[in-house]
Design an enzyme around this catalytic site. Structure first.
Site, PDB file in Angstrom:
ATOM      1  N   LYS A  25       0.844  -1.360  -0.118  1.00  0.00           N
ATOM      2  CA  LYS A  25      -0.065   0.022   0.114  1.00  0.00           C
ATOM      3  C   LYS A  25       0.836   1.166   0.161  1.00  0.00           C
ATOM      4  O   LYS A  25       0.650   2.202  -0.607  1.00  0.00           O
ATOM      5  CB  LYS A  25      -0.778  -0.254   1.146  1.00  0.00           C
ATOM      6  CG  LYS A  25      -1.569   1.377   1.489  1.00  0.00           C
ATOM      7  CD  LYS A  25      -2.108   1.479   2.908  1.00  0.00           C
ATOM      8  CE  LYS A  25      -2.851   2.556   3.355  1.00  0.00           C
ATOM      9  NZ  LYS A  25      -3.884   2.854   2.541  1.00  0.00           N
ATOM     10  N   TRP A 578     -18.385  -6.181   8.127  1.00  0.00           N
ATOM     11  CA  TRP A 578     -17.121  -5.604   8.318  1.00  0.00           C
ATOM     12  C   TRP A 578     -16.294  -6.152   9.493  1.00  0.00           C
ATOM     13  O   TRP A 578     -15.325  -5.549   9.566  1.00  0.00           O
ATOM     14  CB  TRP A 578     -17.041  -3.953   7.934  1.00  0.00           C
ATOM     15  CG  TRP A 578     -17.524  -3.943   6.434  1.00  0.00           C
ATOM     16  CD1 TRP A 578     -17.957  -4.812   5.500  1.00  0.00           C
ATOM     17  CD2 TRP A 578     -17.827  -2.598   5.833  1.00  0.00           C
ATOM     18  NE1 TRP A 578     -18.480  -4.269   4.453  1.00  0.00           N
ATOM     19  CE2 TRP A 578     -18.310  -2.939   4.622  1.00  0.00           C
ATOM     20  CE3 TRP A 578     -17.791  -1.318   6.461  1.00  0.00           C
ATOM     21  CZ2 TRP A 578     -18.683  -1.584   3.665  1.00  0.00           C
ATOM     22  CZ3 TRP A 578     -18.369  -0.039   5.319  1.00  0.00           C
ATOM     23  CH2 TRP A 578     -18.597  -0.614   4.092  1.00  0.00           C
ATOM     24  N   HIS A 711     -14.363   7.383  -5.250  1.00  0.00           N
ATOM     25  CA  HIS A 711     -13.559   6.444  -5.322  1.00  0.00           C
ATOM     26  C   HIS A 711     -12.210   6.816  -6.080  1.00  0.00           C
ATOM     27  O   HIS A 711     -11.391   6.311  -6.317  1.00  0.00           O
ATOM     28  CB  HIS A 711     -14.046   5.071  -5.902  1.00  0.00           C
ATOM     29  CG  HIS A 711     -15.008   4.526  -4.833  1.00  0.00           C
ATOM     30  ND1 HIS A 711     -16.417   4.667  -5.222  1.00  0.00           N
ATOM     31  CD2 HIS A 711     -14.901   4.079  -3.573  1.00  0.00           C
ATOM     32  CE1 HIS A 711     -16.829   4.095  -4.197  1.00  0.00           C
ATOM     33  NE2 HIS A 711     -16.205   3.684  -3.165  1.00  0.00           N
TER      34      HIS A 711
HETATM   35  N1  GLN Z   1     -20.947   7.730   6.735  1.00  0.00           N
HETATM   36  C1  GLN Z   1     -19.879   6.761   6.145  1.00  0.00           C
HETATM   37  C2  GLN Z   1     -19.008   8.114   5.485  1.00  0.00           C
HETATM   38  O1  GLN Z   1     -19.143   8.904   5.040  1.00  0.00           O
HETATM   39  C3  GLN Z   1     -20.403   6.026   5.109  1.00  0.00           C
HETATM   40  C4  GLN Z   1     -19.199   5.317   4.354  1.00  0.00           C
HETATM   41  C5  GLN Z   1     -19.564   4.032   3.756  1.00  0.00           C
HETATM   42  O2  GLN Z   1     -20.709   3.719   3.273  1.00  0.00           O
HETATM   43  N2  GLN Z   1     -18.764   3.351   3.285  1.00  0.00           N
HETATM   44  O3  GLN Z   1     -17.560   7.680   5.542  1.00  0.00           O
END
Ligand code: GLN
Ligand code: ZN
Length: 777
Positions: A25, A578, A711
């Protein structure tokens, strides 16, 4: 191939590639930022592969019998396969040289986008929290062996004295997971290109054989999934064609087709009848198959060590399951059920879990050792490994009896629930109450919760953990950050504000640290996508909330602004998805405990004057079982736990949820049943493809299809966002539509975030102004 080499008695389907201390990473990110060049990056990656091979041998895998999988990837294994066969979308044609090759920088560009060229779409890999890049295939895709990286990595190992086993996504799975390219006509199916793809796999196999590879692993998890869009009969037909063709090649290594994540069912006879040499069965998720004709000619690789969780488990049962395969074939081997990509490196890297919990766990390295033990048992008989089997059984028994694993109070509360605890009032009445309370404009704007996690924030957290900052000093820094984020949102003109989540290291771990029944790791990183890693918590006991978690932060935030502040929680399904979750009771039971803890938190937020609460469930789709027969029960408990968490509030309190994907169609009924007042989803990367599903399903609650793909570092232009909003409004009634990014902003930098949010507001205002003339709000 003339004689089949023996398959190693013990192997794993893949090993974490990010590095024990996330070396890959760090190196990849250094390359992206220009701090190191391609040669330096390649050198770090090669060193990592060298370390991995040596470590696997130390843990008991054979160095020269093809037991070590060559499963390294710089970013993603599906992208690797796509690049290997030259499947690069037209918009990236300039990255490809005259020989059809793409360099490392080009490879990363496919994953991250560049200028106006959107990256490949990203989606979840089967029912895991790993994301792969979706290849784009059309009639114009010209397949060729465009990359020999996989051959070079095998040769690199060979030069160091190893004979490893190259791993690549199989041709059927590669096409089944692809989407039609931009150029493809409507109705085009990528799998229809299989005939043209197979010769490239054949060429690759020939090159590997030439380099000295004895076995190659082709991963075909698409064969276990019932969520693939292609009709089952076509998928099986494709597998039959692919493996009868590849199997008949003269010049090739022995073929090991692995099918992780579930049972092969009717695909097993297809593989059994194909001229391949070994089949990998996931016996953790799937059952041991009944006798199948022609199987006796194959090596059966029993995936009995769970590659998807971190429990040490019942080793004796795993050995019995593997041994039982001997009735189907004289040649059996043991392996992990999936790649170990999903688990952290080493329990021994953890110093704070305590001896008890540690003794119940197995991370990647412990699982490799378990495989080696079972392999020894297969060769030398059970008595040779009886001590290890007994030790695992004793640890398991101790775990089930340990304090905290069952908490009477938690169990009594869950047992007393009634139907009413799961349902909110009438939706129309809620809309009326909320419209009056919040007075939001047409197309209300908001964000998904997090703002960029700056170096400063992360440093402060590190200092807190090292004791260099007191809790009060840390809280003061976080409050200052919240104030900045609120001022920024006010200045940009957003309508529903968030506090930005600076105090959260991670959206699940933060809650895990504040709930009983969880443990967190120091080094337990697993790859989520590309260079992104998460550190799943360990849910080992009954869950309860000792005290309010987020209330002070939200109340402070609301004190800074007149605009409504949205409280921000992670939902029960996502907390489970998760984390590494206890495997001694059904997931639904665990979800209910988490839901009750969250219900208390939401009640406290509401009582403290927070009128909007978002409960994120990005993982709802991800946990959906791959087999249709298991889906209804899953949707029942997952939706039920969300409702249990949220149904305790008044009509006027607005519940939001956020889902991190755009395959809305698949779980539309579930999303409707969540009964959230507003749902935000991902939509930018697929350019609003999802809105047709939303409108055709008649979904009538608030919906925020994302207009900014977070992303990627790209800033969406005003024109682009305007088009996305207009596209959404073509299908969905305007009164339902919210405007927001695809997801939280924590992984982005401030500059790109601010510019993107400004563009979103400019676009929204323009659409609002236009619709004042044409569409009544
Ligand atoms: N509330 C979270 C954020 O904004 C949602 C993130 C997610 O859905 N992975 O980071
Ligand atoms: Zn998201």
């Amino acid at each position: 191939m003339t004689t089949t080499p023996a398959f190693p008695t013990g192997t794993i389907l893949g090993y974490p590639r990010i590095g024990r201390r996330r070396e890959l990473k760090k190196a990849v990110e250094a390359f992206w930022s220009g701090r190191i060049d391609e040669t330096e990056l390649e050198a770090i990656a090669a060193e990592l592969r060298t370390t991995t091979r040596a470590r696997l041998v130390e843990l008991g895998l054979g160095a020269t019998d093809s037991a070590i999988p060559e499963s390294f990837s710089y970013y993603d294994h599906v992208l690797d396969a796509a690049v290997t066969v030259g499947a690069v979308p037209r918009r990236f044609a300039s990255l490809v040289d005259a020989d059809g090759r793409i360099d490392l920088a080009g490879y990363f560009t496919l994953a991250r986008g560049e200028g106006d060229n959107l990256p490949l779409e990203m989606t979840k890999w089967f029912d895991s929290n790993y994301h792969y890049l979706v290849p784009e295939i059309g009639p114009e895709t010209s397949f060729s062996l465009a990359s020999d990286r996989i051959v070079r990595q095998f040769a690199e190992a060979k030069a160091a004295g190893y004979v490893t086993r190259p791993v690549i996504v199989g041709p059927v799975t590669l096409l089944a997971l692809s989407k039609p390219s931009d150029e493809a006509p409507t109705g085009f199916v990528p799998l229809s290109r299989l005939d043209d793809l197979i010769p490239v796999y054949a060429a690759l196999l020939a090159r590997l054989a030439e380099a000295g590879a004895e076995w190659v692993q082709l991963d075909e998890p698409a064969l276990v999934s019932e969520s693939i869009e292609v009709p089952r009969a076509e998928l099986l037909g494709a597998a039959r064609f692919a493996y009868s063709t590849l199997g008949r090649l003269e010049q090739r290594p022995a073929l090991f087709v692995a099918a992780p994540y579930g049972s092969l069912d009717d695909a097993l006879p297809v593989l059994a009848e194909s001229p391949i040499e070994a089949i990998g069965l996931d016996l953790v998720r799937g059952q041991t198959p009944d006798a199948v004709a022609a199987l006796a000619d194959k090596t059966l690789v029993a995936g009995v060590i769970d590659g998807h969780n971190i429990w040490r488990g019942d080793l004796a049962a795993a050995f019995a399951t593997a041994s039982a395969l001997a009735t189907l074939s004289p040649r059996i081997a043991v392996s992990t059920s999936t790649s170990l990509l999903h688990v952290p490196h080493d329990v021994l890297d953890e110093s704070s879990l305590g001896d008890d919990l540690s003794s119940w766990l197995a991370f990647a390295d412990q699982k490799v050792a378990q495989v080696a033990t079972l392999a020894r048992g297969l060769v030398d008989g059970q008595s040779a490994i009886q001590d290890e089997l007994d030790a695992a059984s004793a640890a398991l028994a101790a775990r089930l009896a340990a304090p905290g694993v069952r908490d009477g109070e938690v169990r009594a509360r869950a047992a007393d629930l009634t139907e009413a605890d799961f349902n909110r009032g009438d939706y129309a009445a809620r809309v009326a109450a909320q419209d009056e309370a919040f007075d939001l404009p047409f197309l209300p704007t908001t964000t998904i919760g997090s703002f960029p996690q700056t170096g400063e924030i992360r440093r402060a957290r590190a200092q807190l953990n090292k004791g260099e900052l007191t809790t009060d000093e840390y809280a003061a820094l976080m409050r200052a950050e919240i104030r900045r984020v609120v001022e920024l949102q006010e200045e940009i003109g957003l309508d529903v504000l968030v506090h930005g989540e600076p105090e959260r290291n991670d959206m699940v771990q933060y809650f895990a640290e504040n709930l009983d029944g969880f443990a967190v790791t120091e080094n337990g990183w697993v790859q989520s996508y590309g260079s992104r890693c998460t550190r799943p918590s360990i849910l080992w006991g009954d869950v309860s909330r000792p005290k309010p978690i987020t209330v002070d932060w939200s109340v402070y935030t609301q004190s800074l602004t007149e605009k409504p502040v949205k409280g921000m929680l992670t939902g029960p399904v996502t907390i489970l998805a998760w984390s590494f979750v206890r495997d001694d009771q059904p997931l639904g039971e665990t979800a209910r405990q988490v839901a009750l803890a969250l219900r208390d938190e939401i009640g406290d937020l509401e009582a403290a004057g927070i009128g909007i609460v978002q409960v994120d469930e990005p993982a709802l789709r991800e946990l959906l079982p791959l087999k249709k027969k298991d889906q209804a029960a899953y949707l029942d408990w997952s939706v039920g736990s969300f409702k249990l968490a949220t149904a305790g509030v008044a009509e006027v309190t607005q519940i939001h949820t956020h889902l991190c994907y755009s395959e809305f169609g698949v779980v539309i009924d579930a999303i409707r049943n969540l009964d959230a007042d507003v749902t935000s989803i991902e939509a930018a990367r697929s350019r609003m493809e999802v809105v047709s599903d939303i409108s055709s399903s008649g979904f009538d609650h608030g919906i925020g299809p994302g207009v900014y793909d977070i992303h990627s570092p790209r800033v969406p232009s005003v024109t682009e966002v305007t088009e996305l909003i207009e596209r959404a409004l073509e299908s969905i009634p305007g009164r339902q539509v919210w405007i927001n990014p695809d997801c939280g902003l924590k992984t982005r930098g401030y500059d790109e975030t601010v510019e993107s949010l400004r563009n979103i507001l400019t676009a929204t205002r323009a659409v609002r102004a236009k619709s004042e003339v044409s569409v009544p709000a």
